[in-house]
Design a protein around this motif. Structure first.
Motif, PDB file in Angstrom:
ATOM      1  N   ASP A  66    -103.648  90.369-104.010  1.00 45.75           N
ATOM      2  CA  ASP A  66    -103.753  89.031-104.596  1.00 45.75           C
ATOM      3  C   ASP A  66    -102.500  88.208-104.340  1.00 45.75           C
ATOM      4  O   ASP A  66    -102.572  87.009-104.067  1.00 45.75           O
ATOM      5  CB  ASP A  66    -104.001  89.125-106.103  1.00 45.75           C
ATOM      6  CG  ASP A  66    -105.409  89.595-106.429  1.00 45.75           C
ATOM      7  OD1 ASP A  66    -106.269  89.530-105.523  1.00 45.75           O
ATOM      8  OD2 ASP A  66    -105.652  90.027-107.566  1.00 45.75           O
ATOM      9  N   PHE A  67    -101.337  88.859-104.425  1.00 42.37           N
ATOM     10  CA  PHE A  67    -100.087  88.143-104.180  1.00 42.37           C
ATOM     11  C   PHE A  67     -99.986  87.731-102.713  1.00 42.37           C
ATOM     12  O   PHE A  67     -99.563  86.609-102.411  1.00 42.37           O
ATOM     13  CB  PHE A  67     -98.891  89.023-104.561  1.00 42.37           C
ATOM     14  CG  PHE A  67     -97.562  88.338-104.427  1.00 42.37           C
ATOM     15  CD1 PHE A  67     -97.190  87.341-105.297  1.00 42.37           C
ATOM     16  CD2 PHE A  67     -96.678  88.691-103.408  1.00 42.37           C
ATOM     17  CE1 PHE A  67     -95.959  86.693-105.173  1.00 42.37           C
ATOM     18  CE2 PHE A  67     -95.450  88.063-103.282  1.00 42.37           C
ATOM     19  CZ  PHE A  67     -95.089  87.062-104.165  1.00 42.37           C
ATOM     20  N   SER A  70    -102.345  84.771-102.214  1.00 44.12           N
ATOM     21  CA  SER A  70    -101.807  83.538-102.793  1.00 44.12           C
ATOM     22  C   SER A  70    -100.636  83.009-101.967  1.00 44.12           C
ATOM     23  O   SER A  70    -100.462  81.791-101.829  1.00 44.12           O
ATOM     24  CB  SER A  70    -101.368  83.781-104.239  1.00 44.12           C
ATOM     25  OG  SER A  70    -100.284  84.695-104.299  1.00 44.12           O
ATOM     26  N   LYS A 242    -110.386  82.794-106.232  1.00 41.88           N
ATOM     27  CA  LYS A 242    -108.932  82.855-106.058  1.00 41.88           C
ATOM     28  C   LYS A 242    -108.455  82.347-104.703  1.00 41.88           C
ATOM     29  O   LYS A 242    -107.330  82.616-104.305  1.00 41.88           O
ATOM     30  CB  LYS A 242    -108.417  84.285-106.258  1.00 41.88           C
ATOM     31  CG  LYS A 242    -108.629  84.846-107.659  1.00 41.88           C
ATOM     32  CD  LYS A 242    -107.980  86.207-107.797  1.00 41.88           C
ATOM     33  CE  LYS A 242    -108.123  86.743-109.220  1.00 41.88           C
ATOM     34  NZ  LYS A 242    -107.444  88.045-109.393  1.00 41.88           N
ATOM     35  N   GLU A 245    -105.504  79.894-105.270  1.00 40.38           N
ATOM     36  CA  GLU A 245    -104.507  80.332-106.247  1.00 40.38           C
ATOM     37  C   GLU A 245    -103.131  80.330-105.590  1.00 40.38           C
ATOM     38  O   GLU A 245    -102.857  81.108-104.681  1.00 40.38           O
ATOM     39  CB  GLU A 245    -104.846  81.726-106.764  1.00 40.38           C
ATOM     40  CG  GLU A 245    -103.885  82.231-107.828  1.00 40.38           C
ATOM     41  CD  GLU A 245    -104.259  83.622-108.327  1.00 40.38           C
ATOM     42  OE1 GLU A 245    -105.137  83.731-109.201  1.00 40.38           O
ATOM     43  OE2 GLU A 245    -103.680  84.595-107.801  1.00 40.38           O
ATOM     44  N   ASN A 250    -100.252  82.726-109.484  1.00 43.10           N
ATOM     45  CA  ASN A 250    -100.310  84.184-109.479  1.00 43.10           C
ATOM     46  C   ASN A 250     -99.221  84.782-110.361  1.00 43.10           C
ATOM     47  O   ASN A 250     -99.467  85.735-111.110  1.00 43.10           O
ATOM     48  CB  ASN A 250    -100.180  84.695-108.043  1.00 43.10           C
ATOM     49  CG  ASN A 250    -100.312  86.198-107.934  1.00 43.10           C
ATOM     50  OD1 ASN A 250     -99.313  86.922-107.992  1.00 43.10           O
ATOM     51  ND2 ASN A 250    -101.532  86.681-107.778  1.00 43.10           N
ATOM     52  N   TYR A 253    -100.263  84.155-114.073  1.00 40.45           N
ATOM     53  CA  TYR A 253    -101.306  85.074-114.529  1.00 40.45           C
ATOM     54  C   TYR A 253    -100.755  86.483-114.715  1.00 40.45           C
ATOM     55  O   TYR A 253    -101.118  87.185-115.669  1.00 40.45           O
ATOM     56  CB  TYR A 253    -102.458  85.100-113.521  1.00 40.45           C
ATOM     57  CG  TYR A 253    -103.294  83.848-113.498  1.00 40.45           C
ATOM     58  CD1 TYR A 253    -103.625  83.188-114.684  1.00 40.45           C
ATOM     59  CD2 TYR A 253    -103.762  83.311-112.304  1.00 40.45           C
ATOM     60  CE1 TYR A 253    -104.389  82.039-114.670  1.00 40.45           C
ATOM     61  CE2 TYR A 253    -104.526  82.151-112.281  1.00 40.45           C
ATOM     62  CZ  TYR A 253    -104.842  81.523-113.470  1.00 40.45           C
ATOM     63  OH  TYR A 253    -105.594  80.381-113.448  1.00 40.45           O
ATOM     64  N   GLU A 254     -99.884  86.906-113.804  1.00 37.36           N
ATOM     65  CA  GLU A 254     -99.326  88.253-113.875  1.00 37.36           C
ATOM     66  C   GLU A 254     -98.468  88.428-115.128  1.00 37.36           C
ATOM     67  O   GLU A 254     -98.571  89.434-115.834  1.00 37.36           O
ATOM     68  CB  GLU A 254     -98.489  88.525-112.633  1.00 37.36           C
ATOM     69  CG  GLU A 254     -98.090  89.978-112.430  1.00 37.36           C
ATOM     70  CD  GLU A 254     -99.263  90.842-111.999  1.00 37.36           C
ATOM     71  OE1 GLU A 254     -99.711  91.671-112.827  1.00 37.36           O
ATOM     72  OE2 GLU A 254     -99.734  90.684-110.863  1.00 37.36           O
ATOM     73  N   LYS A 267     -92.116  89.090-108.727  1.00 35.74           N
ATOM     74  CA  LYS A 267     -92.765  88.154-107.805  1.00 35.74           C
ATOM     75  C   LYS A 267     -91.998  86.835-107.751  1.00 35.74           C
ATOM     76  O   LYS A 267     -91.841  86.237-106.671  1.00 35.74           O
ATOM     77  CB  LYS A 267     -94.210  87.897-108.250  1.00 35.74           C
ATOM     78  CG  LYS A 267     -95.135  89.083-108.095  1.00 35.74           C
ATOM     79  CD  LYS A 267     -96.553  88.719-108.507  1.00 35.74           C
ATOM     80  CE  LYS A 267     -97.498  89.892-108.298  1.00 35.74           C
ATOM     81  NZ  LYS A 267     -98.896  89.560-108.629  1.00 35.74           N
TER      82      LYS A 267
END
Length: 293
Positions: A66-67, A70, A242, A245, A250, A253-254, A267
């Motif tokens: 996901d990172f 994004s 996403k 995003e 990101n 949300y994390e 991150k």
């Protein structure tokens, strides 16, 4: 005693000290704490903070698709927004630097979108994309307005780019106008008398002399685009699936939704390093192209 109070270090401390203290508390201390938390598994709530070393960074780089997604979106978004907003901002500034009767009113109109906040702007354009465009499309049967703007990955991406450019180009326009105002008119007149075309004057005289403004505009637009959060949050909520995003979303949300504050700050540290390197390279390159007037 009087001589000691009038010494230069004491005077500097009196005037600069309070601002420096506030800056240290508001900026430096949270930044250092963020670096510390990035090496922990803190959830943002518990009083217990366990040191995990480089585990968070390893997880991000090897086991967090996901990172990566994004970051790829943010990179593409930044390139598109920086190019379009600077080109459009410069074109508007160049046209409005001419002796037009309505140029002051036009400058105000083009600058106004920048006054609106990102969240409000997102909600306004959400209504435009979902309601206004569809109504225009049904009435005119023009394909551009009939697109499902926020429903697919491609159209949502370009929808965000359109709104970001629409908001930021006016601010960059003001900076470019300031740079164009400082270009000596006699130099351009002399080039025109020697037979130089408008394009040649723009390329060989105007652009080299406004490079300080270009440096500032590129720096601002790159940092704005990389840090984009509120517009994405209100316009697309990172969707669909996403695909829009941003890195800032990101991280949010994390840290605050998944309660993995340590991973979120790790991150943020990686993001900070990448943006810092990119902006430093950009500034160093454009600074070399600046010329003295």
């Amino acid at each position: 005693m009087k001589r000691w109070l009038t010494s230069e270090p004491i005077q500097q401390s009196v005037f600069v000290g309070p601002a420096l203290l506030v800056y240290a508390i508001v900026m430096v201390l949270p930044f250092l704490l963020g670096i510390y938390y990035s090496f922990s598994d803190w959830n943002g709530v518990s009083s217990q903070i366990d040191w995990v070393g480089l585990k968070n960074y390893k997880t991000i780089l090897t086991d967090d698709p996901d990172f990566g997604r994004s970051f790829w979106f943010t990179a593409r978004f930044t390139v598109a927004v920086v190019l379009l907003s600077n080109v459009i901002g410069f074109i508007i500034a160049y046209l409005l630097s001419k002796p037009l009767k309505s140029r002051n009113m036009l400058r105000t109109i083009f600058f106004m979108p920048n006054v609106l906040g990102g969240l409000l702007l997102g909600f306004i354009w959400q209504f435009i994309f979902t309601r206004s465009f569809s109504a225009i499309g049904q009435a005119s049967d023009i394909g551009f307005f009939n697109l499902f703007w926020l429903g697919t990955e491609t159209t949502a991406f370009w929808g965000l780019v359109i709104v970001s450019v629409w908001q930021g180009a006016g601010y960059l326009m003001v900076i470019y106008i300031a740079g164009l105002t400082n270009v000596p008119s006699d130099m351009m007149e002399a080039a025109a008398i020697d037979g130089a075309s408008g394009l040649q004057i723009l390329r060989h005289i105007v652009l080299p002399l406004i490079m300080p403004a270009v440096t500032i505009c590129l720096f601002l637009s790159i940092s704005w685009a990389f840090k984009s959060f509120d517009l994405n949050f209100s316009l697309t909520q990172g969707g669909p699936y996403k695909s829009t995003e941003s890195v800032a979303m990101n991280i949010y949300y994390e840290a605050f939704k998944s309660n993995r504050y340590g991973l979120g700050t790790a991150k943020a540290v990686i993001f900070f390093v990448v943006v810092t390197v990119i902006t430093m390279v950009q500034v160093s390159i454009t600074k070399k192209k600046e010329v003295e007037m």
